[in-house]
Design a protein around this motif. Sequence first.
Motif, short mmCIF file in Angstrom:
data_model
loop_
_atom_site.label_atom_id
_atom_site.label_comp_id
_atom_site.label_asym_id
_atom_site.label_seq_id
_atom_site.Cartn_x
_atom_site.Cartn_y
_atom_site.Cartn_z
N GLU A 83 39.95 33.47 38.76
CA GLU A 83 39.97 34.93 38.70
C GLU A 83 41.29 35.47 38.17
O GLU A 83 41.32 36.51 37.51
CB GLU A 83 39.71 35.49 40.10
CG GLU A 83 39.77 37.00 40.19
CD GLU A 83 39.53 37.53 41.59
OE1 GLU A 83 39.40 38.75 41.76
OE2 GLU A 83 39.48 36.69 42.54
N PRO A 125 47.55 45.63 39.71
CA PRO A 125 47.96 44.21 39.75
C PRO A 125 49.46 44.00 39.72
O PRO A 125 49.96 42.98 40.20
CB PRO A 125 47.28 43.62 38.51
CG PRO A 125 46.10 44.50 38.26
CD PRO A 125 46.56 45.89 38.65
N THR A 161 46.41 35.07 50.92
CA THR A 161 45.11 35.67 51.14
C THR A 161 44.28 34.83 52.10
O THR A 161 43.13 35.16 52.37
CB THR A 161 44.35 35.82 49.80
OG1 THR A 161 44.26 34.53 49.16
CG2 THR A 161 45.08 36.78 48.87
N LYS A 214 45.21 39.66 39.91
CA LYS A 214 43.97 40.40 40.14
C LYS A 214 43.39 40.07 41.51
O LYS A 214 42.91 40.96 42.24
CB LYS A 214 42.95 40.09 39.05
CG LYS A 214 41.65 40.90 39.15
CD LYS A 214 40.64 40.44 38.12
CE LYS A 214 41.13 40.68 36.71
NZ LYS A 214 40.09 40.32 35.70
N ARG A 215 43.44 38.80 41.88
CA ARG A 215 42.88 38.38 43.17
C ARG A 215 43.67 39.00 44.34
O ARG A 215 43.08 39.52 45.29
CB ARG A 215 42.91 36.86 43.29
CG ARG A 215 42.44 36.32 44.64
CD ARG A 215 42.51 34.81 44.70
NE ARG A 215 42.22 34.30 46.03
CZ ARG A 215 41.01 34.10 46.51
NH1 ARG A 215 39.95 34.38 45.76
NH2 ARG A 215 40.83 33.63 47.73
N GLY A 229 43.79 45.19 48.60
CA GLY A 229 43.54 46.61 48.37
C GLY A 229 44.68 47.32 47.66
O GLY A 229 44.93 48.50 47.91
N ALA A 240 45.55 41.69 44.29
CA ALA A 240 45.32 43.14 44.31
C ALA A 240 43.96 43.47 44.93
O ALA A 240 43.84 44.42 45.71
CB ALA A 240 45.41 43.70 42.89
N ARG A 241 42.95 42.69 44.60
CA ARG A 241 41.60 42.94 45.13
C ARG A 241 41.54 42.71 46.64
O ARG A 241 41.04 43.55 47.39
CB ARG A 241 40.59 42.05 44.42
CG ARG A 241 39.16 42.16 44.97
CD ARG A 241 38.18 41.35 44.15
NE ARG A 241 38.48 39.92 44.15
CZ ARG A 241 38.12 39.09 45.13
NH1 ARG A 241 37.47 39.55 46.20
NH2 ARG A 241 38.41 37.80 45.05
N LEU A 242 42.07 41.58 47.10
CA LEU A 242 41.95 41.23 48.51
C LEU A 242 42.89 42.04 49.40
O LEU A 242 42.59 42.23 50.59
CB LEU A 242 42.22 39.74 48.70
CG LEU A 242 41.19 38.80 48.06
CD1 LEU A 242 41.58 37.34 48.28
CD2 LEU A 242 39.80 39.06 48.64
#
Length: 356
Positions: free
Chosen positions: A148, A163, A177, A152-153, A159, A155-157
């Motif tokens: 991924e 990025p 994470t 990006k990962r 919140g 930032a996604r996990l």
Amino acid sequence: MDIGKTSQSRSIRRHLIDAVRSGRADIVAETCERFGITRQAVHRHLAHLTRERFLEAVGTTRGRTYRLGPNRWQQGNYELGAITEDRVYAGDFEYIVEGLPKNVRDIWHYGFTEMLNNAIDHSGGAVVRIVARRSDEWLALLIRDDGEGIFKRIARLMGLGDPREAILELSKGKLTTDPENHTGEGIFFTSRVFDLFRITSGDLAFSHTDASDRDFLVHVEGAMQGTTVGMYLSPNTERILASVFDEYTDADTLDFSKTVVPIRLALYEGEQLVSRSQAKRIMNRVERFRNVVLDFAGVDMVGRSFVDEIFRVFSQRHPEIVIAPINMNAQVQREVGRFSETDDRTTGNGAGLKRG
């Protein structure tokens, strides 16, 4: 240092290096049979590898044998779901640093296994490519997955809104994470034991260089899929892995208790550090540390609200944390100095501000 310009020559020479490394007998005849080439062609490849110092010739022409030279090279593609970092290291990449001092081998082993484990456990990818080289000047290691993408990962996990914020969080350390299985220390310490460390993902890159002891955020052309980690180390370094750990570890509790936050990573294009929200982003998660060094190198100015949020509001909420601002110019030092009780605490030498 060139192993070959065509895929055929690279395959033959890679095979010859592996054969020498494995101690197999009559490597010339074996290579002739495998690749369907003449003995003269094999000897030309051996001569090339000897000139480039991947191999060393021992003995006369008729009884000549070969051993590994000072230059090393290894690469391979691996299925992430079918490997463990320790076996890949021992089987294919440990020989890269054979014969080098123990402190160099320790750093190489630590960085290799930590970064490959990150790819295995966190990337979400299918394949990882590993390339390692050794010369008199450098050890170089590249680990690239097709997942991924680390920024990006994160930032996604977590919140995060951008990025780029993931890079700031990575620079602090203790970021993971998967807190049940990981401490989040691997990237922080790996970036500090190598001479140059760089993570590239998407159109962003995070790098740390020992020469300047600074972290950098840069934009790269295009958008790269997955994550690439590049690590470079002098084979003559005197750095000791344990000493780097000790620098950021509490002597009594052995906890990872100190972090250095590069404030410039919070500076996005065209911005100045003036708001409380920017200060909160910088201080996010630093309550996990007892000593926080705020590195203002590359920061031209700060606003009063920004400074107030860190050196008054945060400090009052966390009186147990020592905050040490360093590398401040005159303007930043003047603003920060409003919250110090003595002049010598705002000289930029890393002394902690007294709470209260």
